[in-house]
Design an enzyme around this catalytic site. Structure first.
Site, PDB file in Angstrom:
ATOM      1  N   CYS A   1     -10.026  -0.839  13.316  1.00 21.34           N
ATOM      2  CA  CYS A   1     -11.205  -0.616  14.161  1.00 21.34           C
ATOM      3  C   CYS A   1     -11.198  -1.490  15.418  1.00 21.34           C
ATOM      4  O   CYS A   1     -11.401  -0.996  16.536  1.00 21.34           O
ATOM      5  CB  CYS A   1     -12.492  -0.822  13.359  1.00 21.34           C
ATOM      6  SG  CYS A   1     -12.797  -2.520  12.803  1.00 21.34           S
TER       7      CYS A   1
ATOM      8  N   HIS B   1     -17.139  -4.228  11.249  1.00 19.51           N
ATOM      9  CA  HIS B   1     -16.651  -2.964  11.820  1.00 19.51           C
ATOM     10  C   HIS B   1     -17.147  -2.832  13.253  1.00 19.51           C
ATOM     11  O   HIS B   1     -18.218  -3.342  13.607  1.00 19.51           O
ATOM     12  CB  HIS B   1     -17.133  -1.772  10.991  1.00 19.51           C
ATOM     13  CG  HIS B   1     -16.493  -0.473  11.377  1.00 19.51           C
ATOM     14  ND1 HIS B   1     -15.155  -0.198  11.151  1.00 19.51           N
ATOM     15  CD2 HIS B   1     -16.991   0.630  12.001  1.00 19.51           C
ATOM     16  CE1 HIS B   1     -14.867   1.020  11.611  1.00 19.51           C
ATOM     17  NE2 HIS B   1     -15.967   1.541  12.128  1.00 19.51           N
TER      18      HIS B   1
ATOM     19  N   HIS C   1     -14.184   5.788  16.670  1.00 20.80           N
ATOM     20  CA  HIS C   1     -13.774   4.604  15.904  1.00 20.80           C
ATOM     21  C   HIS C   1     -12.625   4.935  14.966  1.00 20.80           C
ATOM     22  O   HIS C   1     -12.309   6.098  14.711  1.00 20.80           O
ATOM     23  CB  HIS C   1     -14.964   4.034  15.116  1.00 20.80           C
ATOM     24  CG  HIS C   1     -15.415   4.869  13.951  1.00 20.80           C
ATOM     25  ND1 HIS C   1     -15.876   4.331  12.774  1.00 20.80           N
ATOM     26  CD2 HIS C   1     -15.482   6.220  13.791  1.00 20.80           C
ATOM     27  CE1 HIS C   1     -16.218   5.295  11.932  1.00 20.80           C
ATOM     28  NE2 HIS C   1     -15.995   6.443  12.523  1.00 20.80           N
TER      29      HIS C   1
END
Length: 361
Positions: free
Chosen positions: A275, A323, A335
């Site tokens: 990520c 994240h 993402h």
């Protein structure tokens, strides 16, 4: 990316999250009605089997992958520190080499001075005056002798300073080696945690039958959709009207070009990403480097209110900042979700938002 191309993103968002959910608040979430299946015969095993309730499985998978993401951030942070320490060690090694060369040159000078003193007998200027057949010549040379003495004293001082510098550099290098060893240990521990969490998740998924895997995928989509609906029902999207900066457009264009590439923990492209690998590389491509990990992006970049966010901003998720995704407009993000998934478009509110940061504040 030119925002005449928003329709492309909107189309992708439609596939992932549904236009009605992303485009308007107040839309009620409704789970699809289960499709009736054939009644199992007396010998058929119960579906789902005991301990394999799919909602519990989904929650367990979420936790396993979340823990893997936390460990991945720890791994990436240790990797970044290792790179910095390695660079510091290289720089110190160069300084040590230069210092040794300088020390060798100073020692040569000191040796030459010692040899010259030996040839003159080390006799002080007064004695040379009294014993010389040509006192005038001695007087002429006395100034040079005094200059030589001062030069020798300066040389000895320079030798001492250079030796101390070398010792300082060596001590600093030793300290960096210790830190590097610590980071290597941290990386190894984080790698082990990542592999354990991912292996446990993969094992859990592998034990499911095909139809249960399909139901599980639907449950994941429904959970994300429900979270996105709840977020939009706050009316937040009506307040978000920020336009991307020039660098933000470049970052979004980079992220968009990575759609479909696999998630791999620790990866920074060009074939796969985790990520923060995706977001850091997108902003590096836009000419504005940002920290490597989601936690450092949260710590170091400027925080902005959700209503003020604009395409290119980074949305940080979960209380532990484990994240990160890039906001691309119209209530959507790009993402790299987790192992087994690819870089994709999703709803910005499909996960718990910690906050928003702006790289090019």
């Amino acid at each position: 990316m030119g925002w005449g191309k928003r329709s492309i993103l909107s189309a992708a968002v439609t596939v992932v999250c549904a236009v009605t959910v992303l485009g308007a608040s107040g839309t009620a979430f409704a789970a699809p009605k289960p499709t009736p299946g054939p009644t199992p015969g007396p010998s058929a095993s119960p579906t789902p089997p005991p301990g394999k309730d799919l909602e519990q499985v989904r929650e367990k998978l979420d936790k396993l992958y979340h823990d893997a993401a936390v460990a991945t951030d720890a791994y990436n942070a240790a990797e970044e520190r290792s790179k910095q320490q390695s660079a510091t060690i290289v720089a110190l090694a160069r300084k040590i080499d230069q210092g040794r060369q300088r020390l060798a040159g100073l020692r040569d000078q000191a040796g030459a001075a010692a040899r010259e003193q030996y040839r003159t007998g080390g006799m002080p200027p007064t004695a040379q005056f009294l014993l010389s057949d040509d006192p005038g010549q001695v007087l002429d040379g006395a100034g040079l002798v005094l200059q030589g003495q001062r030069a020798t004293k300066s040389l000895i001082g320079e030798l001492a300073r250079t030796q101390k510098q070398l010792q300082d550099y060596a001590d600093a290098a030793a300290e960096q080696w210790k830190k590097l060893d610590t980071e290597r240990t941290a990386k190894a521990a984080a790698r082990k945690r990542i592999q354990q969490q991912i292996s446990a998740a993969e094992k859990l998924e592998s034990e499911l039958e095909k139809k249960d895997k399909e139901r599980l995928a639907r449950l994941e989509e429904q959970a994300a959709l429900k979270a996105q609906t709840k977020w939009l029902d706050t009316g937040i999207l009506k307040k978000v009207h920020g336009a991307a900066s020039a660098q933000g457009e470049k970052a979004v264009a980079f992220a968009t070009a990575q759609l479909g590439k696999p998630y791999v923990w620790g990866a920074e492209g060009p074939e796969s990403y985790d990520c923060s690998g995706l977001t850091s590389q997108a902003w590096a491509a836009a000419g504005h480097p940002v920290p490597r990990t989601s936690q450092e992006q949260w710590k170091q970049l400027r925080h902005v209110d959700i209503k003020d966010m604009r395409p290119g901003d980074l949305i940080i998720y979960f209380d532990d900042a484990s994240h990160v995704a890039m906001y691309v407009g119209d209530g959507a993000i790009i993402h790299a979700p987790r192992p087994g998934r690819t870089v994709t478009v999703a709803g910005a509110g499909s996960m718990p938002i910690l906050g928003v940061v702006r790289p090019d504040a």
